[in-house]
Design a protein around this motif. Structure first.
Motif, PDB file in Angstrom:
ATOM      1  N   UNK A  40       0.825  -1.204   0.000  1.00 60.33           N
ATOM      2  CA  UNK A  40       0.000   0.000   0.000  1.00 60.33           C
ATOM      3  C   UNK A  40       0.864   1.261   0.000  1.00 60.33           C
ATOM      4  N   UNK A  41       1.926   1.256   0.792  1.00 60.54           N
ATOM      5  CA  UNK A  41       2.866   2.383   0.764  1.00 60.54           C
ATOM      6  C   UNK A  41       3.452   2.557  -0.644  1.00 60.54           C
ATOM      7  N   UNK A  42       3.854   1.460  -1.266  1.00 59.04           N
ATOM      8  CA  UNK A  42       4.453   1.531  -2.592  1.00 59.04           C
ATOM      9  C   UNK A  42       3.473   2.086  -3.621  1.00 59.04           C
ATOM     10  N   UNK A  43       2.182   1.706  -3.518  1.00 60.74           N
ATOM     11  CA  UNK A  43       1.176   2.222  -4.447  1.00 60.74           C
ATOM     12  C   UNK A  43       1.043   3.732  -4.305  1.00 60.74           C
ATOM     13  N   UNK A  44       1.092   4.206  -3.065  1.00 62.80           N
ATOM     14  CA  UNK A  44       0.991   5.641  -2.800  1.00 62.80           C
ATOM     15  C   UNK A  44       2.204   6.387  -3.369  1.00 62.80           C
ATOM     16  N   UNK A  45       3.387   5.893  -3.104  1.00 63.49           N
ATOM     17  CA  UNK A  45       4.609   6.559  -3.555  1.00 63.49           C
ATOM     18  C   UNK A  45       4.757   6.490  -5.077  1.00 63.49           C
TER      19      UNK A  45
END
Length: 342
Positions: free
Chosen positions: A302-307
């Protein structure tokens, strides 16, 4: 000890006490293929979790899913594994919670209570822990599934497993199952305190409250989980004193091809980044302890999708875990449900 007035050959019986049994979802014993396969087989064979007919689901589960998924799930668990204790973080945190709750309960009720924990899937099993508590003299048990919001796939299946375990007892203890605590003022306050600490009192552009997902069909069939999640988010916003629109309620951990509760967290955070919300915080109010869904999914996928969508600052707010305010909530819940027994 032998009961008063009993014949000399009467079996010994321990002094009666009240058991406080905490239940969590579960964890594999290791991240190797066979440990993961055993755990996933038990979890995904639960009709409360996947309610498709066995003739339709089991060939797919046994033939394809359990051939491949133990490898990918095991790799994810390895990333977060507590190697020092050789256990998952969920196990470590649950032990810490129970240790703290046991100390608080014994300070209040002394040796009249016994506090222990079990896992719905994996070890320690509900059956084994119930057997241990009964042999220790627990004639009454308060059963507390560690799920703030009720769902058939969490609270209900934990209760189901307890009831199955009771069927094996010659002398069944009296049992009280605890209702969900999603809207308790002390629980909401504990959540709010964790947010205020993590954000240093600042109001973020967006706080994403990410709850574990479930098929939308379950909501339409009467499961109250979705509504209880929405209420938790609303009460948290009111307690924090934030304006409408700061907290977004989303759902994660989508599995299979069926439509699940929306919006999906992984898609929503990317949409926020593209819309200019480059600084967000994420909290997981449905989880009482950090686990694979928070430590790997939220802080990984989820963090990677945001970044990847242009987001810059991603703050994860840990679960309540063994925070003192959380342990007080659990003690308060137990106190209310143990009334008249001690």
């Amino acid at each position: 000890m032998t009961p008063v007035h009993a014949p000399a050959d009467h079996p010994a019986m321990p002094p009666a006490k009240v058991g406080i049994l905490i239940a969590n979802l579960g964890t594999p014993d290791g991240y190797d293929y066979w440990s993961m396969r055993r755990y996933l087989n038990e979890f995904l064979s639960d009709k409360r979790v996947i309610d498709y007919p066995a003739w339709k689901w089991q060939p797919l589960l046994q033939g394809i899913i359990l051939t491949k998924r133990p490898f990918t799930s095991g790799a994810n668990y390895k990333l977060i594994w507590n190697h020092e204790a050789d256990e998952s973080p969920l196990m470590t945190i649950t032990k810490q919670q129970v240790t703290a709750l046991r100390a608080a309960a014994q300070a209040e009720w002394g040796d009249r209570v016994m506090v222990d924990f079990c896992m719905r899937y994996g070890n320690p099993s509900t059956q084994d822990v119930l057997d241990r508590m009964v042999k220790a003299g627990c004639t009454r048990i308060v059963f507390l599934p560690l799920y703030p919001q009720y769902a058939g796939a969490t609270s209900a299946t934990a209760n189901d497993q307890l009831f199955r375990a009771l069927m094996a007892q010659k002398w069944q203890p009296a049992v009280r199952t605890v209702e969900p605590y999603f809207d308790r003022a002390d629980y909401i306050d504990a959540l709010a305190q964790s947010v205020e600490r993590a954000l240093d009192g600042k109001v973020p552009g967006k706080l994403v409250a990410s709850y574990h997902g479930m098929p939308r069909r379950y909501l339409m069939e009467g499961d109250p989980y979705h509504c209880q999640c929405q209420k938790t988010s609303r009460l948290l916003q009111e307690r924090l004193g934030w304006p409408d629109g700061v907290i977004d309620t989303t759902f994660q951990s989508v599995f299979g091809t069926e439509e699940w509760l929306r919006p999906y967290t992984v898609e929503h955070v990317a949409e926020l980044a593209r819309a200019g919300h480059t600084d967000i915080a994420v909290i997981s109010p449905a989880f009482a302890a950090d686990c694979i869904e928070t430590l790997e999914e939220i802080q990984g996928e989820i963090r990677e999708a945001f970044e990847h969508a242009g987001g810059q600052q991603f703050t994860y707010i840990p679960c309540l875990n063994d925070d003192a305010a959380h342990i007080q909530v659990l003690l308060n819940v137990v106190r209310e449900n143990i009334g008249g027994w001690v």
